[in-house]
Design a protein around this motif. Structure first.
Motif, PDB file in Angstrom:
ATOM      1  N   HIS A  75     -37.572 -22.957  26.001  1.00  0.00           N
ATOM      2  CA  HIS A  75     -38.988 -22.879  25.593  1.00  0.00           C
ATOM      3  C   HIS A  75     -39.718 -24.121  26.124  1.00  0.00           C
ATOM      4  CE1 HIS A  75     -42.621 -22.834  23.202  1.00  0.00           C
ATOM      5  NE2 HIS A  75     -42.349 -21.583  22.862  1.00  0.00           N
ATOM      6  N   PRO A  76     -40.898 -23.921  26.772  1.00  0.00           N
ATOM      7  CA  PRO A  76     -41.585 -25.095  27.333  1.00  0.00           C
ATOM      8  C   PRO A  76     -41.920 -26.156  26.288  1.00  0.00           C
ATOM      9  CG  PRO A  76     -43.017 -23.123  27.355  1.00  0.00           C
ATOM     10  CD  PRO A  76     -41.639 -22.672  26.990  1.00  0.00           C
ATOM     11  N   ILE A  77     -41.810 -27.407  26.707  1.00  0.00           N
ATOM     12  CA  ILE A  77     -42.187 -28.573  25.893  1.00  0.00           C
ATOM     13  C   ILE A  77     -42.914 -29.566  26.809  1.00  0.00           C
ATOM     14  CG2 ILE A  77     -40.432 -28.573  24.066  1.00  0.00           C
ATOM     15  CD1 ILE A  77     -39.351 -30.880  26.434  1.00  0.00           C
ATOM     16  N   ASP A 104     -53.763 -27.185  22.534  1.00  0.00           N
ATOM     17  CA  ASP A 104     -55.000 -27.408  21.779  1.00  0.00           C
ATOM     18  C   ASP A 104     -55.815 -26.117  21.702  1.00  0.00           C
ATOM     19  OD1 ASP A 104     -55.855 -27.190  24.365  1.00  0.00           O
ATOM     20  OD2 ASP A 104     -56.656 -29.223  24.535  1.00  0.00           O
ATOM     21  N   THR A 105     -57.003 -26.199  21.140  1.00  0.00           N
ATOM     22  CA  THR A 105     -57.864 -25.018  20.986  1.00  0.00           C
ATOM     23  C   THR A 105     -58.145 -24.394  22.341  1.00  0.00           C
ATOM     24  OG1 THR A 105     -58.878 -26.104  19.096  1.00  0.00           O
ATOM     25  CG2 THR A 105     -60.070 -24.224  20.025  1.00  0.00           C
ATOM     26  N   SER A 106     -58.368 -25.244  23.332  1.00  0.00           N
ATOM     27  CA  SER A 106     -58.668 -24.769  24.679  1.00  0.00           C
ATOM     28  C   SER A 106     -57.517 -23.916  25.234  1.00  0.00           C
ATOM     29  CB  SER A 106     -58.961 -25.997  25.552  1.00  0.00           C
ATOM     30  OG  SER A 106     -58.876 -25.670  26.892  1.00  0.00           O
ATOM     31  N   LEU A 107     -56.257 -24.361  25.049  1.00  0.00           N
ATOM     32  CA  LEU A 107     -55.113 -23.578  25.544  1.00  0.00           C
ATOM     33  C   LEU A 107     -55.023 -22.244  24.801  1.00  0.00           C
ATOM     34  CD1 LEU A 107     -52.567 -23.494  27.430  1.00  0.00           C
ATOM     35  CD2 LEU A 107     -51.265 -24.313  25.473  1.00  0.00           C
ATOM     36  N   SER A 108     -55.276 -22.266  23.477  1.00  0.00           N
ATOM     37  CA  SER A 108     -55.174 -21.013  22.717  1.00  0.00           C
ATOM     38  C   SER A 108     -56.257 -20.030  23.156  1.00  0.00           C
ATOM     39  CB  SER A 108     -55.226 -21.267  21.200  1.00  0.00           C
ATOM     40  OG  SER A 108     -56.438 -21.836  20.813  1.00  0.00           O
ATOM     41  N   ASP A 152     -55.193 -18.727  26.711  1.00  0.00           N
ATOM     42  CA  ASP A 152     -54.029 -17.844  26.637  1.00  0.00           C
ATOM     43  C   ASP A 152     -54.386 -16.509  25.983  1.00  0.00           C
ATOM     44  OD1 ASP A 152     -50.840 -17.882  26.772  1.00  0.00           O
ATOM     45  OD2 ASP A 152     -51.439 -16.925  24.898  1.00  0.00           O
ATOM     46  N   GLY A 153     -55.215 -16.567  24.939  1.00  0.00           N
ATOM     47  CA  GLY A 153     -55.654 -15.332  24.278  1.00  0.00           C
ATOM     48  C   GLY A 153     -54.727 -14.818  23.197  1.00  0.00           C
ATOM     49  N   SER A 154     -53.439 -15.220  23.208  1.00  0.00           N
ATOM     50  CA  SER A 154     -52.589 -14.746  22.109  1.00  0.00           C
ATOM     51  C   SER A 154     -51.794 -15.883  21.466  1.00  0.00           C
ATOM     52  CB  SER A 154     -51.666 -13.609  22.560  1.00  0.00           C
ATOM     53  OG  SER A 154     -50.691 -14.060  23.459  1.00  0.00           O
ATOM     54  N   LEU A 155     -52.437 -17.044  21.416  1.00  0.00           N
ATOM     55  CA  LEU A 155     -51.880 -18.178  20.667  1.00  0.00           C
ATOM     56  C   LEU A 155     -52.848 -18.476  19.528  1.00  0.00           C
ATOM     57  CD1 LEU A 155     -50.942 -20.738  23.502  1.00  0.00           C
ATOM     58  CD2 LEU A 155     -49.318 -19.694  21.895  1.00  0.00           C
ATOM     59  N   HIS A 156     -52.313 -18.855  18.362  1.00  0.00           N
ATOM     60  CA  HIS A 156     -53.193 -19.275  17.270  1.00  0.00           C
ATOM     61  C   HIS A 156     -53.796 -20.642  17.606  1.00  0.00           C
ATOM     62  CE1 HIS A 156     -52.124 -15.983  14.657  1.00  0.00           C
ATOM     63  NE2 HIS A 156     -50.840 -16.249  14.809  1.00  0.00           N
ATOM     64  N   ASP A 157     -54.999 -20.850  17.102  1.00  0.00           N
ATOM     65  CA  ASP A 157     -55.656 -22.147  17.295  1.00  0.00           C
ATOM     66  C   ASP A 157     -54.918 -23.188  16.437  1.00  0.00           C
ATOM     67  OD1 ASP A 157     -57.259 -24.369  17.334  1.00  0.00           O
ATOM     68  OD2 ASP A 157     -59.124 -23.296  16.902  1.00  0.00           O
ATOM     69  N   LEU A 196     -47.649 -18.469  32.481  1.00  0.00           N
ATOM     70  CA  LEU A 196     -47.813 -19.736  31.766  1.00  0.00           C
ATOM     71  C   LEU A 196     -49.197 -20.331  32.027  1.00  0.00           C
ATOM     72  CD1 LEU A 196     -46.210 -21.961  30.083  1.00  0.00           C
ATOM     73  CD2 LEU A 196     -45.890 -23.092  32.283  1.00  0.00           C
ATOM     74  N   ASP A 197     -49.900 -20.723  30.969  1.00  0.00           N
ATOM     75  CA  ASP A 197     -51.217 -21.350  31.104  1.00  0.00           C
ATOM     76  C   ASP A 197     -51.140 -22.871  30.978  1.00  0.00           C
ATOM     77  OD1 ASP A 197     -52.785 -18.869  31.266  1.00  0.00           O
ATOM     78  OD2 ASP A 197     -52.043 -18.547  29.233  1.00  0.00           O
ATOM     79  N   ALA A 198     -50.187 -23.362  30.203  1.00  0.00           N
ATOM     80  CA  ALA A 198     -50.087 -24.800  29.951  1.00  0.00           C
ATOM     81  C   ALA A 198     -49.668 -25.552  31.212  1.00  0.00           C
ATOM     82  CB  ALA A 198     -49.059 -25.047  28.853  1.00  0.00           C
ATOM     83  N   THR A 199     -50.030 -26.830  31.259  1.00  0.00           N
ATOM     84  CA  THR A 199     -49.578 -27.694  32.348  1.00  0.00           C
ATOM     85  C   THR A 199     -48.377 -28.482  31.840  1.00  0.00           C
ATOM     86  OG1 THR A 199     -51.880 -27.874  32.967  1.00  0.00           O
ATOM     87  CG2 THR A 199     -50.360 -29.412  34.015  1.00  0.00           C
ATOM     88  N   VAL A 200     -47.196 -28.049  32.303  1.00  0.00           N
ATOM     89  CA  VAL A 200     -45.959 -28.653  31.818  1.00  0.00           C
ATOM     90  C   VAL A 200     -45.525 -29.777  32.760  1.00  0.00           C
ATOM     91  CG1 VAL A 200     -43.530 -28.189  31.320  1.00  0.00           C
ATOM     92  CG2 VAL A 200     -45.253 -26.489  30.732  1.00  0.00           C
TER      93      VAL A 200
END
Ligand code: HEC
Ligand code: HEC
Ligand code: HEC
Ligand code: HEC
Length: 218
Positions: A133-135, A140-144, A147-152, A82-86
């Motif tokens: 699923h995380p919420i 944002d663009t930075s997370l995508s 992560d490398g495999s999320l759409h912007d 996980l890259d996001a800060t949940v």
């Protein structure tokens, strides 16, 4: 009467019956969130969740909220990749959890405690979001990029709903709230712009995992 006339009459009768129940595609009436026919329903549709006056302002961003808000602390989603800060679900997701964590009776609205059975079975997510699923995080663009495999989300278009009601725009415009992923990123609580005929209130069809592939570049 010829066969075409009979079929036509049957179709009209069905349409009339459907309208009488207030059940038509792409509407909250007749959806899983139409509580008029519950033992605790009072014939209205919106009142369990919203009121025009004297609403609960304790939850950030809540739209004219009229339902008792959950006081649970949640076990959050985490994983090695996980890259996001949940964080603890705030704002909009907390509104859903006010029925869907199984602690607050669905008829606790208008400032009075309810007595109807709390949600059970798979509709009850409980107080652990580790298996969901995380919420509650910024997408944002930075997370995508990280992560490398999320759409912007700012550059990727999506069409919400199928059939009658549709709405187009970017992921950010149509699925995020203050740039954040919430329950309403995937679900339309009002069944206005849903796919799959309103089943599971998903905004994009589950067929071919289109919903998942909207954001995940897999
Ligand atoms: C089961 C609870 C529930 C019911 C019933 C419900 N809402 Fe909502 N409503 C929500 C939640 C949660 C949000 C905020 C999240 C979102 O917009 O998805 C919201 C947001 C809204 C908003 C602001 C965002 C938007 O979609 O424009 C409006 C306006 C609204 N509701 C109107 C209504 C009306 C009118 C009714 C009755 C016909 C209704 N709602 C019934 C839960 C509900
Ligand atoms: C990433 C997308 C996504 C997010 C975010 C999400 N859901 Fe879901 N949810 C789904 C999908 C897809 C289904 C349908 C699963 C199926 O078909 O079995 C579903 C099913 C459900 C169900 C029905 C379960 C059942 O089997 O009856 C409930 C209730 C629910 N979600 C509530 C929530 C709540 C509350 C949140 C926020 C805490 C949330 N969802 C966040 C995608 C999501
Ligand atoms: C006032 C209580 C209440 C609130 C608030 C509420 N729900 Fe529900 N929801 C229910 C009930 C009751 C059901 C039906 C449960 C069952 O069938 O066991 C349901 C069913 C669902 C389902 C399953 C739909 C299906 O097709 O079976 C989903 C998905 C869902 N809710 C998502 C949400 C989301 C997302 C939010 C917030 C945006 C939310 N709910 C807010 C009470 C609520
Ligand atoms: C609205 C956008 C969106 C939708 C729709 C969506 N996701 Fe996600 N998902 C994300 C974001 C953003 C993350 C956080 C990724 C991260 O930080 O590593 C995530 C996280 C995940 C994770 C956890 C990744 C990890 O490293 O732990 C999985 C697995 C996942 N999603 C699968 C799904 C599936 C399966 C679906 C369809 C049912 C789906 N997602 C729908 C945006 C979305």
């Amino acid at each position: 009467m010829n066969r075409i006339k009979i079929a036509w009459r049957a179709a009209l009768a069905l349409a009339a019956a459907t309208l009488a129940q207030g059940t038509f595609a792409g509407q909250i009436g007749g959806s899983a969130h139409d509580f008029r026919n519950q033992a605790w329903g009072n014939g209205q549709i919106c009142i369990y969740c919203h009121a025009p006056h004297h609403t609960d302002t304790t939850t950030t961003d809540a739209p004219l909220w009229n339902h008792e808000v959950t006081s649970q602390t949640y076990v959050l989603y985490d994983s090695a990749t996980l890259d996001a800060t949940v964080g603890q679900p705030g704002g909009l997701s907390k509104l859903c959890l006010s029925c869907h964590d199984g602690t607050v009776a669905p008829d606790s609205f208008g400032g009075t405690g309810g007595s109807a059975p709390t949600l059970s079975g798979s509709a009850n997510l409980g107080n652990t979001l580790l298996d969901d699923h995380p919420i509650g995080f910024v997408y944002d663009t930075s997370l995508s990029t990280t992560d490398g495999s999320l759409h912007d989300p700012v550059a990727t278009n999506v069409t919400i709903g199928s059939g009658g009601e549709q709405l187009s725009g970017t992921i950010q415009q149509r699925m995020l709230f203050n740039d954040r992923m919430e329950c309403s990123s995937c679900h339309d609580v009002h069944n206005t712009f849903t796919a799959d005929g309103g089943d599971m209130l998903v905004k994009v069809s589950q067929s071919g995992s289109a919903l998942c592939l909207t954001c995940h570049n897999k």
